[in-house]
Design a protein around this motif. Structure first.
Motif, PDB file in Angstrom:
ATOM      1  N   GLY A  34      -4.264  -2.428  -9.121  1.00  0.00           N
ATOM      2  CA  GLY A  34      -5.279  -1.442  -8.750  1.00  0.00           C
ATOM      3  C   GLY A  34      -5.440  -1.247  -7.261  1.00  0.00           C
ATOM      4  N   LYS A  35      -4.871  -2.140  -6.451  1.00  0.00           N
ATOM      5  CA  LYS A  35      -4.941  -2.003  -4.999  1.00  0.00           C
ATOM      6  C   LYS A  35      -3.833  -1.126  -4.443  1.00  0.00           C
ATOM      7  CE  LYS A  35      -7.112  -6.509  -4.421  1.00  0.00           C
ATOM      8  NZ  LYS A  35      -6.963  -7.856  -3.883  1.00  0.00           N
ATOM      9  N   LEU A  36      -2.903  -0.724  -5.284  1.00  0.00           N
ATOM     10  CA  LEU A  36      -1.787   0.118  -4.848  1.00  0.00           C
ATOM     11  C   LEU A  36      -2.227   1.576  -4.872  1.00  0.00           C
ATOM     12  CD1 LEU A  36       1.116  -1.607  -6.797  1.00  0.00           C
ATOM     13  CD2 LEU A  36       0.376  -2.019  -4.447  1.00  0.00           C
ATOM     14  N   THR A  37      -3.041   1.946  -3.909  1.00  0.00           N
ATOM     15  CA  THR A  37      -3.687   3.261  -3.914  1.00  0.00           C
ATOM     16  C   THR A  37      -2.711   4.414  -3.741  1.00  0.00           C
ATOM     17  OG1 THR A  37      -4.169   3.008  -1.564  1.00  0.00           O
ATOM     18  CG2 THR A  37      -5.902   2.361  -3.112  1.00  0.00           C
ATOM     19  N   GLY A  38      -1.506   4.166  -3.251  1.00  0.00           N
ATOM     20  CA  GLY A  38      -0.506   5.225  -3.093  1.00  0.00           C
ATOM     21  C   GLY A  38       0.449   5.327  -4.269  1.00  0.00           C
ATOM     22  N   LEU A  39       0.271   4.484  -5.282  1.00  0.00           N
ATOM     23  CA  LEU A  39       1.194   4.458  -6.411  1.00  0.00           C
ATOM     24  C   LEU A  39       1.108   5.750  -7.208  1.00  0.00           C
ATOM     25  CD1 LEU A  39       3.223   2.413  -7.641  1.00  0.00           C
ATOM     26  CD2 LEU A  39       1.436   1.808  -9.266  1.00  0.00           C
ATOM     27  N   ARG A  40       2.274   6.348  -7.461  1.00  0.00           N
ATOM     28  CA  ARG A  40       2.357   7.581  -8.248  1.00  0.00           C
ATOM     29  C   ARG A  40       2.858   7.323  -9.665  1.00  0.00           C
ATOM     30  NH1 ARG A  40       1.698  12.182  -5.516  1.00  0.00           N
ATOM     31  NH2 ARG A  40       1.751  12.113  -3.255  1.00  0.00           N
ATOM     32  N   PRO A  59     -10.890  -3.104 -17.575  1.00  0.00           N
ATOM     33  CA  PRO A  59     -11.563  -1.904 -17.080  1.00  0.00           C
ATOM     34  C   PRO A  59     -11.562  -1.877 -15.551  1.00  0.00           C
ATOM     35  CG  PRO A  59     -12.846  -2.908 -18.828  1.00  0.00           C
ATOM     36  CD  PRO A  59     -11.734  -3.870 -18.487  1.00  0.00           C
ATOM     37  N   GLY A  60     -11.330  -0.718 -14.999  1.00  0.00           N
ATOM     38  CA  GLY A  60     -11.359  -0.534 -13.555  1.00  0.00           C
ATOM     39  C   GLY A  60     -10.037  -0.730 -12.848  1.00  0.00           C
ATOM     40  N   VAL A  61      -9.039  -1.294 -13.525  1.00  0.00           N
ATOM     41  CA  VAL A  61      -7.788  -1.612 -12.825  1.00  0.00           C
ATOM     42  C   VAL A  61      -7.044  -0.355 -12.370  1.00  0.00           C
ATOM     43  CG1 VAL A  61      -6.223  -1.809 -14.822  1.00  0.00           C
ATOM     44  CG2 VAL A  61      -5.820  -3.198 -12.797  1.00  0.00           C
ATOM     45  N   PHE A  62      -7.192   0.768 -13.059  1.00  0.00           N
ATOM     46  CA  PHE A  62      -6.486   1.991 -12.674  1.00  0.00           C
ATOM     47  C   PHE A  62      -7.422   3.047 -12.085  1.00  0.00           C
ATOM     48  CE2 PHE A  62      -4.001   0.235 -16.295  1.00  0.00           C
ATOM     49  CZ  PHE A  62      -2.873  -0.110 -15.573  1.00  0.00           C
ATOM     50  N   ASP A  63      -8.653   2.680 -11.782  1.00  0.00           N
ATOM     51  CA  ASP A  63      -9.662   3.641 -11.317  1.00  0.00           C
ATOM     52  C   ASP A  63      -9.492   4.112  -9.876  1.00  0.00           C
ATOM     53  OD1 ASP A  63     -10.828   3.439 -13.755  1.00  0.00           O
ATOM     54  OD2 ASP A  63     -12.759   2.726 -13.038  1.00  0.00           O
ATOM     55  N   LYS A  64      -8.906   3.304  -9.032  1.00  0.00           N
ATOM     56  CA  LYS A  64      -8.859   3.645  -7.600  1.00  0.00           C
ATOM     57  C   LYS A  64      -7.437   4.002  -7.166  1.00  0.00           C
ATOM     58  CE  LYS A  64     -12.909   0.936  -6.525  1.00  0.00           C
ATOM     59  NZ  LYS A  64     -13.264   0.562  -7.874  1.00  0.00           N
ATOM     60  N   MET A  65      -6.750   4.714  -8.037  1.00  0.00           N
ATOM     61  CA  MET A  65      -5.369   5.105  -7.779  1.00  0.00           C
ATOM     62  C   MET A  65      -5.297   6.635  -7.854  1.00  0.00           C
ATOM     63  SD  MET A  65      -3.682   2.156 -10.132  1.00  0.00           S
ATOM     64  CE  MET A  65      -2.068   2.007  -9.401  1.00  0.00           C
ATOM     65  N   PRO A  66      -5.731   7.330  -6.815  1.00  0.00           N
ATOM     66  CA  PRO A  66      -5.869   8.783  -6.892  1.00  0.00           C
ATOM     67  C   PRO A  66      -4.555   9.528  -7.074  1.00  0.00           C
ATOM     68  CG  PRO A  66      -6.146   8.042  -4.636  1.00  0.00           C
ATOM     69  CD  PRO A  66      -6.100   6.816  -5.500  1.00  0.00           C
ATOM     70  N   ASP A  67      -3.434   8.934  -6.744  1.00  0.00           N
ATOM     71  CA  ASP A  67      -2.159   9.626  -6.857  1.00  0.00           C
ATOM     72  C   ASP A  67      -1.396   9.300  -8.135  1.00  0.00           C
ATOM     73  OD1 ASP A  67      -2.536  10.814  -4.337  1.00  0.00           O
ATOM     74  OD2 ASP A  67      -1.733   9.051  -3.325  1.00  0.00           O
ATOM     75  N   LEU A  68      -1.951   8.432  -8.985  1.00  0.00           N
ATOM     76  CA  LEU A  68      -1.248   7.998 -10.192  1.00  0.00           C
ATOM     77  C   LEU A  68      -1.014   9.177 -11.129  1.00  0.00           C
ATOM     78  CD1 LEU A  68      -0.092   5.462 -11.588  1.00  0.00           C
ATOM     79  CD2 LEU A  68      -2.285   5.260 -12.774  1.00  0.00           C
ATOM     80  N   GLU A  69       0.253   9.464 -11.388  1.00  0.00           N
ATOM     81  CA  GLU A  69       0.642  10.573 -12.257  1.00  0.00           C
ATOM     82  C   GLU A  69       1.237  10.092 -13.569  1.00  0.00           C
ATOM     83  OE1 GLU A  69       3.478  12.684  -9.896  1.00  0.00           O
ATOM     84  OE2 GLU A  69       1.949  13.560  -8.604  1.00  0.00           O
ATOM     85  N   LEU A  70       1.833   8.917 -13.570  1.00  0.00           N
ATOM     86  CA  LEU A  70       2.557   8.423 -14.741  1.00  0.00           C
ATOM     87  C   LEU A  70       2.270   6.942 -14.918  1.00  0.00           C
ATOM     88  CD1 LEU A  70       6.193   9.186 -15.619  1.00  0.00           C
ATOM     89  CD2 LEU A  70       5.516   6.829 -15.373  1.00  0.00           C
ATOM     90  N   LEU A  71       1.876   6.572 -16.127  1.00  0.00           N
ATOM     91  CA  LEU A  71       1.609   5.174 -16.446  1.00  0.00           C
ATOM     92  C   LEU A  71       2.242   4.863 -17.787  1.00  0.00           C
ATOM     93  CD1 LEU A  71       0.242   2.453 -15.915  1.00  0.00           C
ATOM     94  CD2 LEU A  71      -1.849   3.396 -16.923  1.00  0.00           C
ATOM     95  N   ARG A  72       3.273   4.020 -17.762  1.00  0.00           N
ATOM     96  CA  ARG A  72       3.988   3.657 -18.982  1.00  0.00           C
ATOM     97  C   ARG A  72       3.812   2.166 -19.251  1.00  0.00           C
ATOM     98  NH1 ARG A  72       9.722   6.402 -19.706  1.00  0.00           N
ATOM     99  NH2 ARG A  72       9.433   5.186 -21.599  1.00  0.00           N
ATOM    100  N   ASN A  83       0.791  -1.228   0.000  1.00  0.00           N
ATOM    101  CA  ASN A  83       0.000   0.000   0.000  1.00  0.00           C
ATOM    102  C   ASN A  83       0.823   1.276   0.000  1.00  0.00           C
ATOM    103  OD1 ASN A  83      -2.379  -1.438  -0.021  1.00  0.00           O
ATOM    104  ND2 ASN A  83      -2.489  -1.555   2.189  1.00  0.00           N
ATOM    105  N   GLY A  84       1.999   1.264   0.593  1.00  0.00           N
ATOM    106  CA  GLY A  84       2.824   2.464   0.660  1.00  0.00           C
ATOM    107  C   GLY A  84       3.708   2.670  -0.558  1.00  0.00           C
ATOM    108  N   LEU A  85       3.666   1.746  -1.509  1.00  0.00           N
ATOM    109  CA  LEU A  85       4.519   1.836  -2.687  1.00  0.00           C
ATOM    110  C   LEU A  85       4.119   3.029  -3.547  1.00  0.00           C
ATOM    111  CD1 LEU A  85       6.830   0.175  -4.038  1.00  0.00           C
ATOM    112  CD2 LEU A  85       5.064  -0.855  -5.462  1.00  0.00           C
ATOM    113  N   GLU A  86       5.091   3.873  -3.890  1.00  0.00           N
ATOM    114  CA  GLU A  86       4.829   5.042  -4.726  1.00  0.00           C
ATOM    115  C   GLU A  86       5.361   4.888  -6.143  1.00  0.00           C
ATOM    116  OE1 GLU A  86       6.072   8.687  -2.905  1.00  0.00           O
ATOM    117  OE2 GLU A  86       4.850   8.345  -1.128  1.00  0.00           O
ATOM    118  N   VAL A  87       6.445   4.128  -6.317  1.00  0.00           N
ATOM    119  CA  VAL A  87       7.047   3.939  -7.633  1.00  0.00           C
ATOM    120  C   VAL A  87       7.236   2.447  -7.879  1.00  0.00           C
ATOM    121  CG1 VAL A  87       9.051   4.402  -9.103  1.00  0.00           C
ATOM    122  CG2 VAL A  87       8.264   6.151  -7.489  1.00  0.00           C
TER     123      VAL A  87
END
Length: 134
Positions: A26-32, A47-60, A5-9
């Motif tokens: 999608g459970k990594l809610t702190g992922l940036r 569908p939905g896998v990236f929906d509950k990640m409010p801090d996600l800034e970059l997805l490659r 849960n605390g993983l950011e990168v």
């Protein structure tokens, strides 16, 4: 993976990882930032896998073997419930994505870098794309 849960990168670029995008991501809610480029990840984007990640800034996810359409819920990626989307960079280049770019892309108001080249996309560029960069 889903218990970090605390993983950011998460940087797994340029490996030989196969399979599909794990729904546990999608459970990594702190992922940036998620770097999953240049692997052998296939299948569709669930569908939905990236929906509950409010801090996600970059997805490659470029340079994989993803197929099928871009999910209609992409406007919710990097967004928590009732929160503005934080996703600034989305790279899905060099996959095997099909269909058209969903109009819901307009929900990604913070998007600054969008790369969809080297796919099999069809149709027109949705006018909602002008909602990005607000």
């Amino acid at each position: 993976l889903g218990n970090l849960n605390g993983l950011e990168v998460l940087d797994l670029d340029r490996n030989s990882m196969g399979g599909t995008i794990p729904t546990e991501l999608g459970k990594l809610t702190g992922l940036r930032r998620a770097y999953l480029s240049a692997n052998k990840i296939g299948g569709t984007i669930t569908p939905g896998v990236f929906d509950k990640m409010p801090d996600l800034e970059l997805l490659r996810l470029e340079g994989n073997e993803l197929s099928g359409p871009i999910p209609q819920d992409m406007g919710n990626w990097g967004r928590g419930k009732n929160a503005q989307a934080n996703l600034k960079m989305l790279r899905l280049s060099a996959n095997d994505l099909t269909s058209s770019i969903p109009g819901t892309i307009g929900g990604l108001a913070s998007l600054r870098d969008l790369r969809l080249d080297e796919n099999a996309l069809t149709g027109t560029i949705p006018p909602q794309i002008s909602n990005c960069l607000e």
